[in-house]
Design an enzyme around this catalytic site. Structure first.
Site, PDB file in Angstrom:
ATOM      1  N   ARG A  56       0.823  -1.209   0.000  1.00 35.42           N
ATOM      2  CA  ARG A  56       0.000   0.000   0.000  1.00 35.42           C
ATOM      3  C   ARG A  56       0.853   1.253   0.000  1.00 35.42           C
ATOM      4  NH1 ARG A  56      -4.560  -2.771   2.670  1.00 35.42           N
ATOM      5  NH2 ARG A  56      -6.403  -1.466   2.760  1.00 35.42           N
ATOM      6  N   ARG A  77     -22.004  -2.604   2.797  1.00 33.08           N
ATOM      7  CA  ARG A  77     -21.436  -3.946   2.984  1.00 33.08           C
ATOM      8  C   ARG A  77     -21.761  -4.464   4.385  1.00 33.08           C
ATOM      9  NH1 ARG A  77     -15.224  -4.999   1.596  1.00 33.08           N
ATOM     10  NH2 ARG A  77     -14.789  -3.473   3.233  1.00 33.08           N
TER      11      ARG A  77
END
Ligand code: AMP
Length: 267
Positions: A121, A160
């Site tokens: 990342r 979600r």
């Protein structure tokens, strides 16, 4: 075994090993999946694992597994610091993440191949990954960057829901369960992940935007980056990924072929 459902070596690290290795694919794939949180990396990872046989290696899952089993890996100051950062939606420090990857170096040359999801990342993580791969003699076949507008991402994340029991992922709008709040697979209770709460989502998207640019440049310079439009349905996105992988193949194999051809004696 590096089929979906086991990954003991990845989730636990240290000396843990996967159970009963299955057959190895003829040519393992070594892939990295990049993209903002909520772009659908998990869904595409499942499809990639199913189709290409690579083992799904998610760093986020290591932290979530540690959260669920606090008696094991989570019971250390380092892991507690990581889990606190995660709950706030922040990135875990490079130092901790890299240590966690080093502990799992065996997974980086597994003959089943791998699909790294959520790592690297930062460009520091990408550089360390290059070094580790070189050390174990593995090369990345492709880095797939899933790209979608921010409105699409926020809508996907805030809806979600995850099952407490079997960890299946649902969506209130795009993938609803038959009974609201109850998992279709196992009857478990659904919950909203701490880091999917609106205040954390914003921090996560900012963290992504602030660190991913140099990672993208790094892989573009290495010639392995493929940007894939991820704003459509999961099936459309997967078709886009397959088209890229199958059209581009493995750039380093072409380079090796070319090198071999250059060395071949004239006919
Ligand atoms: P993910 O499931 O990939 O969205 O990861 C969930 C959370 O775990 C992230 O929001 C970070 O807090 C942490 N995390 C996972 N992978 C990394 C990484 N490579 N570097 C830093 N933090 C990470």
């Amino acid at each position: 075994m590096h089929r979906k459902g086991d990954r003991t070596a990845w989730l636990k690290g240290g000396r843990a090993t996967c159970i009963a290795p299955g057959p190895f694919p003829k040519r393992p794939w070594y892939l990295v999946l990049l993209g903002p949180p909520g772009v659908g990396k998990g869904t595409q990872a499942d499809k990639l694992v199913e189709t290409y046989g690579a083992c799904h290696l998610s760093t986020g899952e290591i932290f979530r597994a540690a959260c669920r089993n606090p008696c094991e890996a989570a019971d250390s100051p380092v892991m507690r610091a990581a889990l606190d950062a995660m709950a706030r939606g922040e990135l875990v420090s490079d130092e901790i993440v890299i240590e966690i990857i080093r502990e799992r170096i065996r997974c980086l040359h597994c003959m089943h191949g791998f699909l790294l999801d959520g790592f690297p990342r930062t460009v520091e993580q990408a550089r360390v990954l290059d070094q580790l791969l070189e050390q174990v003699g593995t090369r990345l076949d492709a880095v797939i960057l899933l790209d979608a507008p921010e409105e699409v991402i926020i809508q996907r994340l805030s809806g979600r829901r995850v099952c407490r029991q079997c960890k299946a992922s649902w969506h209130v709008q795009y993938k609803p369960t038959r009974v609201d709040g109850i998992c279709d697979n196992c009857g478990g209770e659904l919950f909203l992940r701490d880091d999917d709460r609106p205040e954390s989502v914003k921090v996560r998207l900012d963290a992504y935007r602030n660190t991913i640019g140099p990672v993208i440049d790094h892989y573009r310079d290495s010639g392995v980056l493929h940007v894939v439009d991820a704003s459509g349905s999961p099936e459309q996105v997967f078709a886009n990924i397959r088209a890229v992988l199958e059209a581009e193949g493995r750039p380093w194999e072409k380079t090796l072929d070319e090198a071999a051809a250059r060395q071949a004696p004239p006919a």
